[in-house]
Motif scaffolding. Structure first.
Motif, PDB file in Angstrom:
ATOM      1  N   ASP A 166       0.804  -1.228   0.000  1.00 30.61           N
ATOM      2  CA  ASP A 166       0.000   0.000   0.000  1.00 30.61           C
ATOM      3  C   ASP A 166       0.834   1.274   0.000  1.00 30.61           C
ATOM      4  N   ASP A 167       2.143   1.161   0.068  1.00 31.25           N
ATOM      5  CA  ASP A 167       3.022   2.325   0.166  1.00 31.25           C
ATOM      6  C   ASP A 167       2.719   3.311  -0.966  1.00 31.25           C
ATOM      7  N   PRO A 168       2.317   4.548  -0.637  1.00 32.24           N
ATOM      8  CA  PRO A 168       2.000   5.515  -1.693  1.00 32.24           C
ATOM      9  C   PRO A 168       3.209   5.906  -2.536  1.00 32.24           C
ATOM     10  N   ASP A 169       4.416   5.674  -2.029  1.00 28.99           N
ATOM     11  CA  ASP A 169       5.616   6.001  -2.794  1.00 28.99           C
ATOM     12  C   ASP A 169       5.990   4.909  -3.786  1.00 28.99           C
ATOM     13  N   ARG A 170       5.393   3.734  -3.662  1.00 29.60           N
ATOM     14  CA  ARG A 170       5.696   2.649  -4.599  1.00 29.60           C
ATOM     15  C   ARG A 170       5.100   2.978  -5.968  1.00 29.60           C
ATOM     16  N   LEU A 171       5.899   2.864  -7.004  1.00 24.95           N
ATOM     17  CA  LEU A 171       5.436   3.166  -8.361  1.00 24.95           C
ATOM     18  C   LEU A 171       4.459   2.108  -8.834  1.00 24.95           C
ATOM     19  N   ARG A 172       3.346   2.556  -9.422  1.00 23.92           N
ATOM     20  CA  ARG A 172       2.361   1.643 -10.017  1.00 23.92           C
ATOM     21  C   ARG A 172       2.405   1.656 -11.535  1.00 23.92           C
ATOM     22  N   ARG A 173       3.004   2.676 -12.102  1.00 25.63           N
ATOM     23  CA  ARG A 173       3.096   2.803 -13.555  1.00 25.63           C
ATOM     24  C   ARG A 173       4.516   3.244 -13.909  1.00 25.63           C
ATOM     25  N   PRO A 174       4.948   2.980 -15.130  1.00 27.05           N
ATOM     26  CA  PRO A 174       6.283   3.434 -15.533  1.00 27.05           C
ATOM     27  C   PRO A 174       6.383   4.953 -15.466  1.00 27.05           C
ATOM     28  N   ASP A 227      12.401  -1.278 -11.003  1.00 29.70           N
ATOM     29  CA  ASP A 227      12.419  -0.993  -9.567  1.00 29.70           C
ATOM     30  C   ASP A 227      11.091  -0.376  -9.154  1.00 29.70           C
ATOM     31  N   PRO A 228      10.639  -0.644  -7.933  1.00 24.96           N
ATOM     32  CA  PRO A 228       9.367  -0.056  -7.495  1.00 24.96           C
ATOM     33  C   PRO A 228       9.498   1.338  -6.892  1.00 24.96           C
ATOM     34  N   TYR A 229      10.727   1.856  -6.720  1.00 27.65           N
ATOM     35  CA  TYR A 229      10.902   3.129  -6.024  1.00 27.65           C
ATOM     36  C   TYR A 229      11.848   4.065  -6.773  1.00 27.65           C
ATOM     37  N   ILE A 230      11.676   5.361  -6.507  1.00 23.38           N
ATOM     38  CA  ILE A 230      12.648   6.367  -6.924  1.00 23.38           C
ATOM     39  C   ILE A 230      13.572   6.566  -5.735  1.00 23.38           C
ATOM     40  N   ASN A 231      14.720   5.900  -5.778  1.00 23.17           N
ATOM     41  CA  ASN A 231      15.640   5.913  -4.649  1.00 23.17           C
ATOM     42  C   ASN A 231      16.950   6.597  -5.034  1.00 23.17           C
ATOM     43  N   GLU A 232      17.991   6.400  -4.232  1.00 23.38           N
ATOM     44  CA  GLU A 232      19.259   7.079  -4.460  1.00 23.38           C
ATOM     45  C   GLU A 232      19.856   6.743  -5.824  1.00 23.38           C
ATOM     46  N   THR A 233      19.593   5.536  -6.310  1.00 19.21           N
ATOM     47  CA  THR A 233      20.109   5.110  -7.613  1.00 19.21           C
ATOM     48  C   THR A 233      19.154   5.444  -8.743  1.00 19.21           C
ATOM     49  N   THR A 234      17.900   5.036  -8.616  1.00 25.40           N
ATOM     50  CA  THR A 234      16.960   5.181  -9.734  1.00 25.40           C
ATOM     51  C   THR A 234      16.601   6.632 -10.003  1.00 25.40           C
ATOM     52  N   ARG A 235      16.927   7.545  -9.104  1.00 24.22           N
ATOM     53  CA  ARG A 235      16.676   8.964  -9.390  1.00 24.22           C
ATOM     54  C   ARG A 235      17.479   9.430 -10.600  1.00 24.22           C
ATOM     55  N   HIS A 236      18.507   8.660 -10.981  1.00 25.50           N
ATOM     56  CA  HIS A 236      19.306   8.989 -12.164  1.00 25.50           C
ATOM     57  C   HIS A 236      18.726   8.380 -13.442  1.00 25.50           C
ATOM     58  N   ALA A 237      17.718   7.526 -13.329  1.00 26.17           N
ATOM     59  CA  ALA A 237      17.224   6.782 -14.489  1.00 26.17           C
ATOM     60  C   ALA A 237      16.458   7.690 -15.444  1.00 26.17           C
ATOM     61  N   ASP A 238      16.447   7.302 -16.702  1.00 24.29           N
ATOM     62  CA  ASP A 238      15.602   7.950 -17.700  1.00 24.29           C
ATOM     63  C   ASP A 238      14.242   7.280 -17.774  1.00 24.29           C
ATOM     64  N   VAL A 239      14.216   5.979 -17.474  1.00 25.14           N
ATOM     65  CA  VAL A 239      12.971   5.222 -17.464  1.00 25.14           C
ATOM     66  C   VAL A 239      13.012   4.264 -16.274  1.00 25.14           C
ATOM     67  N   LEU A 254      10.774   1.064 -14.691  1.00 21.90           N
ATOM     68  CA  LEU A 254       9.711   0.099 -14.946  1.00 21.90           C
ATOM     69  C   LEU A 254       9.382  -0.610 -13.637  1.00 21.90           C
ATOM     70  N   PRO A 255       8.224  -0.339 -13.042  1.00 21.68           N
ATOM     71  CA  PRO A 255       7.932  -0.915 -11.727  1.00 21.68           C
ATOM     72  C   PRO A 255       7.371  -2.330 -11.816  1.00 21.68           C
ATOM     73  N   PRO A 256       7.906  -3.276 -11.040  1.00 17.70           N
ATOM     74  CA  PRO A 256       7.339  -4.624 -10.993  1.00 17.70           C
ATOM     75  C   PRO A 256       6.114  -4.642 -10.092  1.00 17.70           C
ATOM     76  N   PRO A 257       5.343  -5.726 -10.102  1.00 19.95           N
ATOM     77  CA  PRO A 257       4.240  -5.845  -9.138  1.00 19.95           C
ATOM     78  C   PRO A 257       4.787  -5.878  -7.709  1.00 19.95           C
ATOM     79  N   SER A 258       3.902  -5.664  -6.743  1.00 22.05           N
ATOM     80  CA  SER A 258       4.320  -5.770  -5.347  1.00 22.05           C
ATOM     81  C   SER A 258       4.561  -7.229  -4.993  1.00 22.05           C
ATOM     82  N   ALA A 259       5.168  -7.464  -3.845  1.00 26.62           N
ATOM     83  CA  ALA A 259       5.455  -8.837  -3.413  1.00 26.62           C
ATOM     84  C   ALA A 259       4.184  -9.666  -3.307  1.00 26.62           C
ATOM     85  N   LEU A 260       3.083  -9.044  -2.911  1.00 26.20           N
ATOM     86  CA  LEU A 260       1.831  -9.787  -2.751  1.00 26.20           C
ATOM     87  C   LEU A 260       1.177 -10.098  -4.091  1.00 26.20           C
ATOM     88  N   GLU A 261       1.613  -9.434  -5.149  1.00 26.97           N
ATOM     89  CA  GLU A 261       1.053  -9.662  -6.484  1.00 26.97           C
ATOM     90  C   GLU A 261       1.873 -10.665  -7.300  1.00 26.97           C
TER      91      GLU A 261
END
Length: 749
Positions: free
Chosen positions: A61-69, A426-438, A440-447
């Motif tokens: 349910d984390d609102p920061d988790r990406l649901r779409r690219p 990756d599901p998050y914009i973190n210290e590494t992915t903040r540099h990404a151009d694209v 792609l978020p995977p499903p959550s662990a429960l999915e």
């Protein structure tokens, strides 16, 4: 509102605990997690659960988790459709590869991928499609030394694990399972298993610079000087031989070059290693005698033994001591698990194989040797920074956050900022992915469905446990393996809308065909088309898993053994299938060395002995840094779960009272810690639970860089200890980062 209960295996760490998840369905049909507790009927964990496992609902349910690219436009991330995301990758990455070659793009595979079916089964297809020599992973952050020592000794990554449920004496180095459960040792309720060793009259000895949570409960705690584990183990081996305590037993005829090991360890007497270990000779000699005298004993070394200057030698010496004391491949000692999917040690001709080779190529810029098809991640920044043919200009990351987890993180962070293109799954914009151009978020662990393909090969009891997805993903959310294959298809020239089903069919046919061709397989010589009809129309990971289970050591052989395992059997047994205790006397069949014997003194260890012996004459550094971990955290994204971060500040600098007085540090006040590569300011925690001359900072904190979108984690006043760790301080055999024993200076802020 209705309720239902689902059971599944927790994917958050290596323990693999069973969970019982209560879900409620609202009037709109949406399911939400009401409660998570341990599955009391799980055949492996028996109801045990740690604080992390109860938070899968929070992560979902984390609102920061990406649901779409998301794609980067004018410096900001913007949500887009999946088609647009892949079109952006095709437009941005493929011209780079065409102009500069495949080596211009590197790939980094992160730790969480080992806990997920999609990456475990399909990352190889992505690597192959990319076709770059620049491959990196989190394995050279924490475990490559043990992988190499096991592979070079036994022929494959068959890591002996302590027989926790039957041992009388357990010696642990660099491990704190009360905080982290096991690692390369899959054991739900590791703490409870330790308690039961003591309840049956056994002994636990913990070697650690800190009086960790595990050391607090041990029978004996030895506060070693960081980086001295290999020296301690060498001295124990020395005593076993010189005092006439060594007894290899039946393994003598199955072992090469053990006499050479004994000769090489001659200088490592207890007296000679006192400076390196910080332990007196009598203590070391007594420990060696205790290991030899115990009815059964097991030596277990983990991340602390890997992440140091002599990490591969320390990992090797763990099994040398197990071997010399007569406790390798023996009930109650260090034993080999037998995973249901069939690791290399259960395939092909028993007792022989190609073995493991390392250093076949070296990295372009720094000459770092390859191992298991990867370069050490310490080489990644220089590959990006150094111009010329083969310069890394683009990067793909899968489930990884190397800026957080790798040494001299500020250098790596700057290097990623200079890339021309970057893609992250990756599901998050973190210290590494903040540099990404694209991204792609995977499903959550429960999915996602789950089976611990890799981790059950290191289990302390043989089990098999499959979990289907608990919650249905949204209609437009592709499965993780589909994301990986679509990206692989794009890289392979199939375009942004490549046909993943045909590629998946080819992969399944290759896995099935390999088993059919293996003359030692249960399906050798059979018709692949006939076997394929028995797969019940499965696709994706479930199809590959079914093939691997049915052709594995417990499998039904597609009808050869009607009582054997298949995915259908696991689906009918949601709490798992108990496959029995670890088996003794698996040597020589478990070996995959060309000689068919245990290689007690691999060439890589021989080559490092001069450096190791010379280290006996070094002076100790005044202050050194070690890491630590808390039971509430594993990977950095868990710090975005509020229930795991609440309470007292856990990101502190632990320092001994004597050092605090000497350096003018006050409990709760900030201190500045400096190393060769960086500095941090952090609150002091004065404690006698750490050895004088050593300070400790936990890993995984410090999500406060610009652009990071982890709101809860950013509220936490933590620092990234890898601002201090040094990319030039590493284990020379494996290239693994030395996170422990880093020289630092400490002063009041």
């Amino acid at each position: 509102m209705s309720e239902r209960i689902a059971v599944r295996t927790c994917p958050l760490c290596e323990a693999g605990c069973g969970l019982e998840i209560t879900l409620t369905t609202g009037d709109d049909g949406t399911e939400t997690v009401k409660r998570i507790r341990g599955d009391r009927d799980d055949v492996f964990s028996g109801g045990y659960i740690c604080p992390k496992g109860s938070t899968l609902g929070h992560l979902h349910d984390d609102p920061d988790r990406l649901r779409r690219p998301v794609v980067r436009r004018d410096g900001e991330f913007v949500e887009v459709s999946w088609d647009e995301a892949f079109a952006t990758i095709e437009a941005g990455l493929m011209p780079l590869l065409q102009e500069h070659g495949r080596d211009s793009c590197a790939i980094y595979l992160g730790n969480p991928g080992a806990h997920s079916l999609g990456p475990v089964l399909y990352n190889r297809s992505l690597i192959t499609a990319l076709g770059s020599r620049n491959r990196f992973s989190a394995s050279t952050v924490d475990q490559r030394p043990k992988e190499l020592s096991a592979g070079l000794m036994f022929g494959s990554v068959s890591v002996p694990v302590p027989d926790l449920d039957r041992t009388d004496f357990l010696l642990m180095l660099g491990a704190n399972p009360h905080a982290s459960n096991g690692s390369l040792c899959t054991a739900p309720d590791f703490p409870g298993r330790l308690d039961r060793i003591q309840e049956r009259g056994g002994t636990i000895v913990v070697v650690d610079p800190r009086r960790s949570e595990t050391a607090e409960r041990a029978d004996r705690h030895l506060a070693i000087r960081p980086g001295g584990d290999a020296h301690l183990l060498a001295a124990i081996a020395n005593v076993l031989v010189t005092d006439g305590l060594a007894d290899v037993g039946r393994l003598a005829e199955h072992t090469n070059a053990l006499d050479d090991v004994v000769d090489a360890l001659g200088p490592f007497t207890p007296e000679r290693v006192e400076t390196a270990t910080g332990l007196d000779a009598d203590t070391i000699r007594t420990l060696a005698h205790d290991v030899a005298a115990a009815p059964t004993a097991a030596v277990y070394g983990r991340i602390g033994t890997c992440t140091q200057e002599f990490g591969t030698l320390a990992s090797w010496l763990v099994d040398i001591v197990n071997l010399l004391s007569g406790n390798l491949d023996r009930v109650g000692g260090a034993m080999f698990a037998k995973g249901a999917v069939g690791q290399p040690s259960t395939k092909g001709a028993p007792g022989t194989g190609r073995g493991m080779r390392i250093g076949r190529v070296t990295s372009r810029a720094g000459g770092r040797p390859e191992s298991l098809g990867e370069f050490p991640v310490t080489a990644l920044p220089e590959e990006i920074e150094t111009p010329g043919d083969g310069q890394v200009r683009a990067l793909i990351t899968v489930a990884g956050n190397p800026v957080s987890s790798n040494p001299n993180s500020e250098r790596l962070d700057a290097a990623l900022g200079s890339l021309e293109f970057m893609v992250s799954i990756d599901p998050y914009i973190n210290e590494t992915t903040r540099h990404a151009d694209v991204i792609l978020p995977p499903p959550s662990a429960l999915e996602k469905s789950h089976y611990d393909i890799a981790l059950l090969n290191f289990a302390v009891h043989n089990v098999a446990n499959y979990s289907p997805a608990v919650i249905d993903a949204s209609d437009d959310q592709p499965e993780e393996w589909e994301i990986i294959l679509r990206l692989a298809g794009l890289l392979g020239g199939g375009g942004a809308n490549s046909d993943i089903d045909s590629v998946d069919d080819q992969i399944a046919a290759a896995v099935l065909g390999s088993a059919v061709r293996d003359e030692h397989s249960s399906i050798h010589g059979r018709d692949p088309a006939e076997l394929n009809e028995q797969l019940d129309g499965r696709r994706g990971p479930e199809r590959l898993l079914d093939i691997m289970l049915r052709t594995g050591p417990y499998g039904d052989g597609f009808g050869t053994d009607p009582d054997g395992l298949s995915l259908a059997v696991l689906e009918a047994n949601p709490h798992g299938v108990d496959l029995g205790a670890l088996e003794a006397d698996r040597v020589p069949d478990v070996l995959r060395t060309p000689s068919g014997k245990i290689e007690a003194f691999p060439d890589a260890m021989r080559a490092d002995m001069d450096r190791f012996t010379a280290s006996l004459d070094r002076e100790a550094d005044d202050m050194v840094l070690v890491g630590r971990r808390h039971v509430r955290s594993n990977n950095s994204w868990m710090h975005n779960v509020r229930v795991l971060t609440k309470g007292r500040n856990r990101c502190t600098l632990q320092v001994h009272p004597d050092d605090a007085d000497r350096l003018g540090l006050r409990d709760g006040a900030p201190a500045t810690v400096q190393s060769r590569v960086g500095e941090v300011s952090i609150d002091v925690e004065v404690t006698d639970g750490i050895r004088p001359g050593v300070v400790s900072i936990p890993h995984g904190f410090g999500q406060n860089l610009p652009g990071v979108q982890l709101r809860v984690a950013q509220e936490y006043r933590g620092v990234n200890t890898n601002v201090l760790t040094d990319e030039l301080f590493y284990d020379e055999i494996s290239g693994n980062i030395a996170l422990n024993g880093v020289p630092v200076t400490v002063s009041p802020s």
